[in-house]
Every structure is written in C-alpha cells, then in structure tokens.
Design a protein around this motif. Sequence first.
Motif, PDB file in Angstrom:
ATOM      1  N   THR A   1       0.855  -1.173   0.000  1.00 55.92           N
ATOM      2  CA  THR A   1       0.000   0.000   0.000  1.00 55.92           C
ATOM      3  C   THR A   1       0.893   1.224   0.000  1.00 55.92           C
ATOM      4  O   THR A   1       2.070   1.157   0.347  1.00 55.92           O
ATOM      5  CB  THR A   1      -0.915   0.033   1.239  1.00 55.92           C
ATOM      6  N   LYS A   2       0.349   2.343  -0.381  1.00 55.62           N
ATOM      7  CA  LYS A   2       1.159   3.551  -0.508  1.00 55.62           C
ATOM      8  C   LYS A   2       1.739   4.000   0.819  1.00 55.62           C
ATOM      9  O   LYS A   2       2.924   4.308   0.916  1.00 55.62           O
ATOM     10  CB  LYS A   2       0.322   4.671  -1.122  1.00 55.62           C
ATOM     11  N   ASN A   3       0.904   4.051   1.830  1.00 55.60           N
ATOM     12  CA  ASN A   3       1.338   4.623   3.095  1.00 55.60           C
ATOM     13  C   ASN A   3       1.505   3.545   4.156  1.00 55.60           C
ATOM     14  O   ASN A   3       0.542   3.140   4.799  1.00 55.60           O
ATOM     15  CB  ASN A   3       0.337   5.672   3.573  1.00 55.60           C
ATOM     16  N   ARG A   4       2.728   3.130   4.365  1.00 55.62           N
ATOM     17  CA  ARG A   4       3.022   2.140   5.392  1.00 55.62           C
ATOM     18  C   ARG A   4       3.893   2.788   6.457  1.00 55.62           C
ATOM     19  O   ARG A   4       4.818   3.541   6.164  1.00 55.62           O
ATOM     20  CB  ARG A   4       3.709   0.906   4.810  1.00 55.62           C
ATOM     21  N   PHE A   5       3.572   2.479   7.709  1.00 53.52           N
ATOM     22  CA  PHE A   5       4.388   2.942   8.820  1.00 53.52           C
ATOM     23  C   PHE A   5       5.524   1.946   9.000  1.00 53.52           C
ATOM     24  O   PHE A   5       5.286   0.752   9.172  1.00 53.52           O
ATOM     25  CB  PHE A   5       3.567   3.036  10.107  1.00 53.52           C
ATOM     26  N   MET A   6       6.749   2.454   8.947  1.00 54.26           N
ATOM     27  CA  MET A   6       7.897   1.574   9.075  1.00 54.26           C
ATOM     28  C   MET A   6       8.826   2.045  10.177  1.00 54.26           C
ATOM     29  O   MET A   6       9.027   3.248  10.387  1.00 54.26           O
ATOM     30  CB  MET A   6       8.673   1.499   7.750  1.00 54.26           C
TER      31      MET A   6
ATOM     32  N   ARG B   1      17.540  -4.141  10.430  1.00 57.81           N
ATOM     33  CA  ARG B   1      16.398  -5.025  10.662  1.00 57.81           C
ATOM     34  C   ARG B   1      15.116  -4.206  10.692  1.00 57.81           C
ATOM     35  O   ARG B   1      15.105  -3.064  11.166  1.00 57.81           O
ATOM     36  CB  ARG B   1      16.578  -5.748  12.013  1.00 57.81           C
ATOM     37  N   VAL B   2      14.049  -4.787  10.171  1.00 57.90           N
ATOM     38  CA  VAL B   2      12.731  -4.145  10.182  1.00 57.90           C
ATOM     39  C   VAL B   2      12.044  -4.466  11.502  1.00 57.90           C
ATOM     40  O   VAL B   2      11.801  -5.637  11.822  1.00 57.90           O
ATOM     41  CB  VAL B   2      11.871  -4.637   9.003  1.00 57.90           C
ATOM     42  N   ILE B   3      11.727  -3.452  12.278  1.00 65.27           N
ATOM     43  CA  ILE B   3      11.041  -3.637  13.559  1.00 65.27           C
ATOM     44  C   ILE B   3       9.531  -3.630  13.366  1.00 65.27           C
ATOM     45  O   ILE B   3       8.798  -4.375  14.013  1.00 65.27           O
ATOM     46  CB  ILE B   3      11.452  -2.533  14.555  1.00 65.27           C
ATOM     47  N   GLU B   4       9.064  -2.782  12.469  1.00 65.10           N
ATOM     48  CA  GLU B   4       7.617  -2.669  12.231  1.00 65.10           C
ATOM     49  C   GLU B   4       7.369  -2.341  10.774  1.00 65.10           C
ATOM     50  O   GLU B   4       8.091  -1.558  10.166  1.00 65.10           O
ATOM     51  CB  GLU B   4       7.034  -1.577  13.123  1.00 65.10           C
ATOM     52  N   ASN B   5       6.328  -2.951  10.204  1.00 64.45           N
ATOM     53  CA  ASN B   5       5.899  -2.635   8.843  1.00 64.45           C
ATOM     54  C   ASN B   5       4.402  -2.924   8.784  1.00 64.45           C
ATOM     55  O   ASN B   5       3.985  -4.074   8.705  1.00 64.45           O
ATOM     56  CB  ASN B   5       6.654  -3.473   7.809  1.00 64.45           C
TER      57      ASN B   5
ATOM     58  N   LYS C   1      13.803  -0.528  -1.092  1.00 71.21           N
ATOM     59  CA  LYS C   1      14.473  -1.740  -0.625  1.00 71.21           C
ATOM     60  C   LYS C   1      13.788  -2.366   0.588  1.00 71.21           C
ATOM     61  O   LYS C   1      13.793  -3.583   0.743  1.00 71.21           O
ATOM     62  CB  LYS C   1      15.925  -1.420  -0.266  1.00 71.21           C
ATOM     63  N   VAL C   2      13.228  -1.533   1.472  1.00 68.51           N
ATOM     64  CA  VAL C   2      12.733  -2.065   2.743  1.00 68.51           C
ATOM     65  C   VAL C   2      11.217  -2.190   2.845  1.00 68.51           C
ATOM     66  O   VAL C   2      10.712  -2.942   3.687  1.00 68.51           O
ATOM     67  CB  VAL C   2      13.247  -1.213   3.932  1.00 68.51           C
ATOM     68  N   LYS C   3      10.456  -1.482   2.006  1.00 62.74           N
ATOM     69  CA  LYS C   3       9.005  -1.445   2.216  1.00 62.74           C
ATOM     70  C   LYS C   3       8.314  -2.791   1.997  1.00 62.74           C
ATOM     71  O   LYS C   3       7.219  -3.013   2.510  1.00 62.74           O
ATOM     72  CB  LYS C   3       8.360  -0.376   1.340  1.00 62.74           C
ATOM     73  N   GLY C   4       8.958  -3.676   1.265  1.00 65.56           N
ATOM     74  CA  GLY C   4       8.353  -4.982   1.037  1.00 65.56           C
ATOM     75  C   GLY C   4       8.797  -6.055   2.015  1.00 65.56           C
ATOM     76  O   GLY C   4       8.394  -7.216   1.901  1.00 65.56           O
ATOM     77  N   LEU C   5       9.614  -5.667   3.004  1.00 65.73           N
ATOM     78  CA  LEU C   5      10.137  -6.638   3.966  1.00 65.73           C
ATOM     79  C   LEU C   5       9.187  -6.821   5.151  1.00 65.73           C
ATOM     80  O   LEU C   5       8.601  -5.865   5.647  1.00 65.73           O
ATOM     81  CB  LEU C   5      11.507  -6.178   4.479  1.00 65.73           C
ATOM     82  N   GLU C   6       9.068  -8.060   5.600  1.00 66.17           N
ATOM     83  CA  GLU C   6       8.220  -8.366   6.743  1.00 66.17           C
ATOM     84  C   GLU C   6       8.880  -7.895   8.045  1.00 66.17           C
ATOM     85  O   GLU C   6      10.104  -7.720   8.119  1.00 66.17           O
ATOM     86  CB  GLU C   6       7.994  -9.879   6.837  1.00 66.17           C
ATOM     87  N   LYS C   7       8.063  -7.691   9.062  1.00 66.44           N
ATOM     88  CA  LYS C   7       8.560  -7.370  10.389  1.00 66.44           C
ATOM     89  C   LYS C   7       9.540  -8.451  10.837  1.00 66.44           C
ATOM     90  O   LYS C   7       9.278  -9.641  10.693  1.00 66.44           O
ATOM     91  CB  LYS C   7       7.374  -7.285  11.365  1.00 66.44           C
ATOM     92  N   GLY C   8      10.687  -8.031  11.335  1.00 67.24           N
ATOM     93  CA  GLY C   8      11.698  -8.972  11.792  1.00 67.24           C
ATOM     94  C   GLY C   8      12.733  -9.332  10.732  1.00 67.24           C
ATOM     95  O   GLY C   8      13.733  -9.995  11.040  1.00 67.24           O
ATOM     96  N   SER C   9      12.518  -8.899   9.497  1.00 65.71           N
ATOM     97  CA  SER C   9      13.444  -9.226   8.413  1.00 65.71           C
ATOM     98  C   SER C   9      14.737  -8.416   8.534  1.00 65.71           C
ATOM     99  O   SER C   9      14.724  -7.250   8.909  1.00 65.71           O
ATOM    100  CB  SER C   9      12.801  -8.936   7.057  1.00 65.71           C
TER     101      SER C   9
END
Length: 209
Positions: free
Chosen positions: A4-9, A144-148, A51-59
């Motif tokens: 989606t366009k607006n994701r909180f990361m 690392r992605v903490i939240e997405n 690069k990061v917006k498609g990564l799952e939490k914890g990736s």
Amino acid sequence: MEETKNRFMSVVYQLYSIKDGKSELEEQTGDERPFEFITGFSVALDAFEAKVKGLEKGSDFDFQLTPAEAFGEYIAEGVHKVGREVFTVNGHFDHENIFEGAVITLMDNEDHQFMAKVAKIEEDGVTVDTNHPLAGKTLNFKGRVIENREATEEEIQHLIKHMTGGCSGGCSGCGDHHDGCGCGDHDCGCGDHDHHHHHDGGCGCGHCH
C-alpha cells in the motif's frame, strides 16, 4: 506482503559509506531510537524505501545504494565563498555558530532552505560546501525491520503537519542530519535562535541555527 502507498515503518540499521574501497561507519540507530517513517512521502531516500518497504517485520537487510541512488556525486560547483556580513548578528560575526566544520542552514533568494558545511573562514569571506556530507559515496545499509504496517490516518496527518511546519515552526524538519542518512529529515535545532540574514545574490542569504 500486500503493498500500500502509506506504510508505517520502523527500522534499525548501521550505515557505512564506501569510497575508494574503504568502508566507514557513518551512523547507526538502536532499538531504543529506531528510524521511523511513512512510505510515500519522500521522508526516506526513494531507493532506501524501495528496498525495505516490502520486507516483513523482523526481516534483516543488507544492501548498497550508489551515489546516484543516494546523495549524488560530489560537485565542485557546490562550494561557494560568501561575505562575512551574511553571518553577522548585531554587528558582530557569529563565532558561536559559524566555525570550520559547522553544519548550518542557508536560505536562497527564493526562501528555499538547504544545508551547508562551513569549510573555511577567512578575513574576506566564508567558504561553504553545499554538497551533502555523503555525496559521491556508495552507502551500505545493514539492519532489521522492527515494524511494517499500514499507517493510520492520525499518523499520516501528524507527518503532514510536521512536514509543512517550515522554519517558522522553529526550523523543525529543515535539517539534514545524515537523514537517517538519507532516511529522513531531522530537526536542524534552530530553537530559540531562529533568525535569517539576507544579502544580494550568492549561494545563500541567511542562516538559522
């Protein structure tokens, strides 16, 4: 992951610059103060966001951005010499804030703010470098992605309010601290010293700090 366009990361990372085969740690965030942004608002570098917006939490992530994807090549024409009067406060040169190595906020004749580094101070003027500190360097982000998750309307409105605050709001967001090294704009810390000096022409007609 559904895009989606607006994701909180929220991400944590170490940022290394690579130049002439040498890697140097430029910045790092931690779990206690992660870098948080909402996609789709150009808060982060476009290439970083992609690069990061498609990564799952914890990736985990580990990628490089070329100068063209990050802060561009170093441009010699970005170095200018301006009169000392630009940095005069009440008739006196602003030694407290203007010194070699200081990163300051300048304003052009159309009231556009930009960051510059004081390269040299001489009797006949001040040399400032408007290139980003990481211009000409390849960037390596490891983190690392903490939240997405999808951003809430409240979070989006808060961001919009922050982004449109401008320097009249205490210079909030006018700075460019490595931007999460390019990952976002941070306050320039103008605080109670929010003021501008104007001159005709040149690369900047004022500074706030």
